[in-house]
Motif scaffolding. Structure first.
Motif, PDB file in Angstrom:
ATOM      1  N   PRO A  62      -3.775  -2.214  -0.508  1.00  0.00           N
ATOM      2  CA  PRO A  62      -2.587  -1.842  -1.277  1.00  0.00           C
ATOM      3  C   PRO A  62      -2.795  -1.847  -2.790  1.00  0.00           C
ATOM      4  O   PRO A  62      -2.250  -0.988  -3.500  1.00  0.00           O
ATOM      5  CB  PRO A  62      -1.556  -2.900  -0.860  1.00  0.00           C
ATOM      6  CG  PRO A  62      -1.982  -3.319   0.513  1.00  0.00           C
ATOM      7  CD  PRO A  62      -3.485  -3.300   0.460  1.00  0.00           C
ATOM      8  N   ALA A  63      -3.555  -2.801  -3.318  1.00  0.00           N
ATOM      9  CA  ALA A  63      -3.767  -2.866  -4.768  1.00  0.00           C
ATOM     10  C   ALA A  63      -4.570  -1.657  -5.254  1.00  0.00           C
ATOM     11  O   ALA A  63      -4.267  -1.075  -6.300  1.00  0.00           O
ATOM     12  CB  ALA A  63      -4.490  -4.162  -5.139  1.00  0.00           C
ATOM     13  N   VAL A  64      -5.586  -1.288  -4.493  1.00  0.00           N
ATOM     14  CA  VAL A  64      -6.381  -0.107  -4.848  1.00  0.00           C
ATOM     15  C   VAL A  64      -5.535   1.157  -4.705  1.00  0.00           C
ATOM     16  O   VAL A  64      -5.614   2.074  -5.533  1.00  0.00           O
ATOM     17  CB  VAL A  64      -7.649  -0.030  -3.976  1.00  0.00           C
ATOM     18  CG1 VAL A  64      -8.353   1.317  -4.155  1.00  0.00           C
ATOM     19  CG2 VAL A  64      -8.602  -1.160  -4.340  1.00  0.00           C
ATOM     20  N   THR A  65      -4.719   1.204  -3.671  1.00  0.00           N
ATOM     21  CA  THR A  65      -3.842   2.359  -3.475  1.00  0.00           C
ATOM     22  C   THR A  65      -2.903   2.532  -4.659  1.00  0.00           C
ATOM     23  O   THR A  65      -2.747   3.644  -5.192  1.00  0.00           O
ATOM     24  CB  THR A  65      -3.026   2.194  -2.181  1.00  0.00           C
ATOM     25  OG1 THR A  65      -3.925   2.037  -1.069  1.00  0.00           O
ATOM     26  CG2 THR A  65      -2.138   3.410  -1.937  1.00  0.00           C
ATOM     27  N   ILE A  66      -2.272   1.444  -5.101  1.00  0.00           N
ATOM     28  CA  ILE A  66      -1.370   1.517  -6.253  1.00  0.00           C
ATOM     29  C   ILE A  66      -2.142   1.911  -7.504  1.00  0.00           C
ATOM     30  O   ILE A  66      -1.692   2.759  -8.292  1.00  0.00           O
ATOM     31  CB  ILE A  66      -0.641   0.181  -6.446  1.00  0.00           C
ATOM     32  CG1 ILE A  66       0.333  -0.059  -5.285  1.00  0.00           C
ATOM     33  CG2 ILE A  66       0.109   0.150  -7.784  1.00  0.00           C
ATOM     34  CD1 ILE A  66       0.944  -1.440  -5.255  1.00  0.00           C
ATOM     35  N   GLY A  67      -3.321   1.340  -7.708  1.00  0.00           N
ATOM     36  CA  GLY A  67      -4.125   1.706  -8.869  1.00  0.00           C
ATOM     37  C   GLY A  67      -4.460   3.187  -8.892  1.00  0.00           C
ATOM     38  O   GLY A  67      -4.413   3.837  -9.951  1.00  0.00           O
TER      39      GLY A  67
ATOM     40  N   THR B 102       4.276   9.621  -3.898  1.00  0.00           N
ATOM     41  CA  THR B 102       5.024   9.834  -2.663  1.00  0.00           C
ATOM     42  C   THR B 102       4.200   9.533  -1.420  1.00  0.00           C
ATOM     43  O   THR B 102       4.761   9.277  -0.343  1.00  0.00           O
ATOM     44  CB  THR B 102       5.528  11.281  -2.592  1.00  0.00           C
ATOM     45  OG1 THR B 102       4.422  12.182  -2.776  1.00  0.00           O
ATOM     46  CG2 THR B 102       6.577  11.548  -3.676  1.00  0.00           C
ATOM     47  N   SER B 103       2.884   9.535  -1.547  1.00  0.00           N
ATOM     48  CA  SER B 103       2.008   9.235  -0.415  1.00  0.00           C
ATOM     49  C   SER B 103       1.690   7.747  -0.307  1.00  0.00           C
ATOM     50  O   SER B 103       1.396   7.254   0.780  1.00  0.00           O
ATOM     51  CB  SER B 103       0.690  10.014  -0.544  1.00  0.00           C
ATOM     52  OG  SER B 103       0.904  11.405  -0.526  1.00  0.00           O
ATOM     53  N   ALA B 104       1.740   7.038  -1.422  1.00  0.00           N
ATOM     54  CA  ALA B 104       1.283   5.645  -1.449  1.00  0.00           C
ATOM     55  C   ALA B 104       2.077   4.706  -0.537  1.00  0.00           C
ATOM     56  O   ALA B 104       1.475   3.881   0.159  1.00  0.00           O
ATOM     57  CB  ALA B 104       1.287   5.128  -2.887  1.00  0.00           C
ATOM     58  N   PRO B 105       3.419   4.761  -0.493  1.00  0.00           N
ATOM     59  CA  PRO B 105       4.140   3.805   0.350  1.00  0.00           C
ATOM     60  C   PRO B 105       3.752   3.873   1.820  1.00  0.00           C
ATOM     61  O   PRO B 105       3.609   2.831   2.480  1.00  0.00           O
ATOM     62  CB  PRO B 105       5.613   4.187   0.139  1.00  0.00           C
ATOM     63  CG  PRO B 105       5.642   4.815  -1.212  1.00  0.00           C
ATOM     64  CD  PRO B 105       4.357   5.568  -1.307  1.00  0.00           C
ATOM     65  N   ALA B 106       3.563   5.062   2.349  1.00  0.00           N
ATOM     66  CA  ALA B 106       3.166   5.190   3.750  1.00  0.00           C
ATOM     67  C   ALA B 106       1.754   4.663   3.965  1.00  0.00           C
ATOM     68  O   ALA B 106       1.462   4.039   4.998  1.00  0.00           O
ATOM     69  CB  ALA B 106       3.268   6.650   4.190  1.00  0.00           C
ATOM     70  N   PHE B 107       0.860   4.898   3.011  1.00  0.00           N
ATOM     71  CA  PHE B 107      -0.494   4.352   3.106  1.00  0.00           C
ATOM     72  C   PHE B 107      -0.440   2.824   3.131  1.00  0.00           C
ATOM     73  O   PHE B 107      -1.121   2.178   3.930  1.00  0.00           O
ATOM     74  CB  PHE B 107      -1.332   4.826   1.916  1.00  0.00           C
ATOM     75  CG  PHE B 107      -2.180   6.030   2.205  1.00  0.00           C
ATOM     76  CD1 PHE B 107      -3.543   6.007   1.981  1.00  0.00           C
ATOM     77  CD2 PHE B 107      -1.614   7.202   2.705  1.00  0.00           C
ATOM     78  CE1 PHE B 107      -4.335   7.110   2.244  1.00  0.00           C
ATOM     79  CE2 PHE B 107      -2.388   8.314   2.970  1.00  0.00           C
ATOM     80  CZ  PHE B 107      -3.757   8.280   2.745  1.00  0.00           C
ATOM     81  N   ILE B 108       0.371   2.241   2.255  1.00  0.00           N
ATOM     82  CA  ILE B 108       0.465   0.779   2.196  1.00  0.00           C
ATOM     83  C   ILE B 108       1.063   0.226   3.492  1.00  0.00           C
ATOM     84  O   ILE B 108       0.611  -0.802   4.009  1.00  0.00           O
ATOM     85  CB  ILE B 108       1.285   0.353   0.967  1.00  0.00           C
ATOM     86  CG1 ILE B 108       0.515   0.707  -0.318  1.00  0.00           C
ATOM     87  CG2 ILE B 108       1.605  -1.139   1.003  1.00  0.00           C
ATOM     88  CD1 ILE B 108       1.316   0.542  -1.590  1.00  0.00           C
ATOM     89  N   ALA B 109       2.067   0.896   4.028  1.00  0.00           N
ATOM     90  CA  ALA B 109       2.655   0.459   5.293  1.00  0.00           C
ATOM     91  C   ALA B 109       1.610   0.486   6.408  1.00  0.00           C
ATOM     92  O   ALA B 109       1.549  -0.438   7.239  1.00  0.00           O
ATOM     93  CB  ALA B 109       3.839   1.345   5.657  1.00  0.00           C
ATOM     94  N   ALA B 110       0.785   1.518   6.428  1.00  0.00           N
ATOM     95  CA  ALA B 110      -0.270   1.606   7.439  1.00  0.00           C
ATOM     96  C   ALA B 110      -1.280   0.478   7.270  1.00  0.00           C
ATOM     97  O   ALA B 110      -1.777  -0.085   8.254  1.00  0.00           O
ATOM     98  CB  ALA B 110      -0.965   2.970   7.342  1.00  0.00           C
ATOM     99  N   GLN B 111      -1.590   0.130   6.032  1.00  0.00           N
ATOM    100  CA  GLN B 111      -2.520  -0.970   5.762  1.00  0.00           C
ATOM    101  C   GLN B 111      -1.936  -2.306   6.218  1.00  0.00           C
ATOM    102  O   GLN B 111      -2.638  -3.133   6.812  1.00  0.00           O
ATOM    103  CB  GLN B 111      -2.855  -0.999   4.268  1.00  0.00           C
ATOM    104  CG  GLN B 111      -3.634   0.212   3.795  1.00  0.00           C
ATOM    105  CD  GLN B 111      -3.459   0.513   2.313  1.00  0.00           C
ATOM    106  OE1 GLN B 111      -2.812  -0.242   1.585  1.00  0.00           O
ATOM    107  NE2 GLN B 111      -4.017   1.614   1.867  1.00  0.00           N
ATOM    108  N   ILE B 112      -0.657  -2.507   5.957  1.00  0.00           N
ATOM    109  CA  ILE B 112       0.001  -3.747   6.375  1.00  0.00           C
ATOM    110  C   ILE B 112       0.028  -3.854   7.897  1.00  0.00           C
ATOM    111  O   ILE B 112      -0.103  -4.943   8.463  1.00  0.00           O
ATOM    112  CB  ILE B 112       1.425  -3.818   5.784  1.00  0.00           C
ATOM    113  CG1 ILE B 112       1.343  -3.973   4.253  1.00  0.00           C
ATOM    114  CG2 ILE B 112       2.226  -4.955   6.389  1.00  0.00           C
ATOM    115  CD1 ILE B 112       2.682  -3.851   3.548  1.00  0.00           C
ATOM    116  N   LEU B 113       0.142  -2.732   8.573  1.00  0.00           N
ATOM    117  CA  LEU B 113       0.102  -2.726  10.034  1.00  0.00           C
ATOM    118  C   LEU B 113      -1.305  -2.992  10.552  1.00  0.00           C
ATOM    119  O   LEU B 113      -1.494  -3.693  11.555  1.00  0.00           O
ATOM    120  CB  LEU B 113       0.600  -1.372  10.552  1.00  0.00           C
ATOM    121  CG  LEU B 113       0.530  -1.145  12.070  1.00  0.00           C
ATOM    122  CD1 LEU B 113       1.392  -2.170  12.807  1.00  0.00           C
ATOM    123  CD2 LEU B 113       0.974   0.276  12.403  1.00  0.00           C
ATOM    124  N   GLY B 114      -2.304  -2.462   9.866  1.00  0.00           N
ATOM    125  CA  GLY B 114      -3.674  -2.591  10.344  1.00  0.00           C
ATOM    126  C   GLY B 114      -4.226  -4.004  10.274  1.00  0.00           C
ATOM    127  O   GLY B 114      -4.981  -4.422  11.163  1.00  0.00           O
TER     128      GLY B 114
END
Length: 255
Positions: free
Chosen positions: A180-185, A198-210
């Motif tokens: 998530p930190a790299v995604t936000i950066g 607009t793409s970052a929140p879904a990526f972070i949600a997927a990371q939190i699930l993984g």
């Protein structure tokens, strides 16, 4: 400087350096190979592998070299019952330091290549395949880190985690952000390595699930080693205890 302050500084600088490596090498790849996306990805992933390995070696003895909020949270989650993991308030502090570092690293990369310091990416990445790729990438990263911890091979983290991330660049459709930190950066650089807000929140949600999926797999594979592996001298991530100055073994990120 207090022990926690040193660890937070290590997480900030380490995450900033990691994001600078990811974005900077992406910019360089774009400039060096403008007409070959495959070669750009090879250049970007190669630099990330070597950079990540070095950063884990440098910052691991100080903070555990998490550079990743889901790794910090997984450390707490995996050892919460025994009280040997990262305390929950420190998970929050690590996360703030990591996100701030990720943004700082993006700005640094932009400036090094004479681009505008503050940018917002327009690189939209949302597809169902990309999100599944992020779940797989983060679950795999978590599994690698905790498998090494529970099998007493934490000193191999720099090589193993960097190798996994380099591999996941290629076998996941998302190119393995897994952080998530790299995604936000990466929101703050409108370049090859960027990701649109607009793409970052879904990526972070997927990371939190993984991450919990990876932990669950390790719990099934290594059911008899949790009690000993969660000790501070064996664990891949730092396990500070009150009124002590722990010397955690090198841990892992990732990207």
């Amino acid at each position: 400087m207090s022990d926690l302050s040193r660890r937070l500084l290590a997480e900030f600088v380490g995450t900033a350096a990691l994001v600078a490596v990811v974005i900077g090498s992406g910019i360089a790849a774009q400039q060096l190979s403008p007409d070959n996306v495959g070669l750009q990805l090879l250049e970007n992933s190669t630099a990330t592998v070597f950079g990540l390995g070095v950063l884990i070696l440098v910052f691991g003895p100080i903070s555990g070299a998490h550079f990743n909020p889901v790794v910090s949270a997984a450390d707490w989650l995996a050892a919460r019952r025994r009280g040997t993991g990262l305390p929950l308030p420190e998970v929050g502090a690590y996360t703030v330091a990591q996100i701030a570092g990720g943004i700082a690293g993006a700005v640094l990369a932009n400036l090094m290549f004479d681009l505008s310091a503050l940018q917002i990416s327009t690189h939209h990445r949302i597809t169902s395949g990309h999100l599944l790729g992020e779940v797989v990438a983060t679950a795999g990263l978590t599994a690698v880190i905790f498998a090494l911890a529970r099998s007493g091979r934490a000193p191999l983290s720099a090589a193993a985690v960097a190798a996994y991330i380099g591999t996941a660049y290629w076998f996941t459709s998302s190119t393995s952000f897994a952080n998530p930190a790299v995604t936000i950066g990466r929101i703050f650089s409108d370049t090859f390595a960027g990701i649109a807000p607009t793409s970052a929140p879904a990526f972070i949600a997927a990371q939190i699930l993984g991450a919990p999926l990876g932990l669950t797999l390790i719990g099934l594979l290594y059911p008899d080693t949790a009690d000993t592996a969660d000790a501070a001298d064996n664990f891949v991530v730092p396990t500070p205890t009150p009124n002590t100055n722990p010397s955690p073994t090198p841990a892992a990120h990732n990207d």
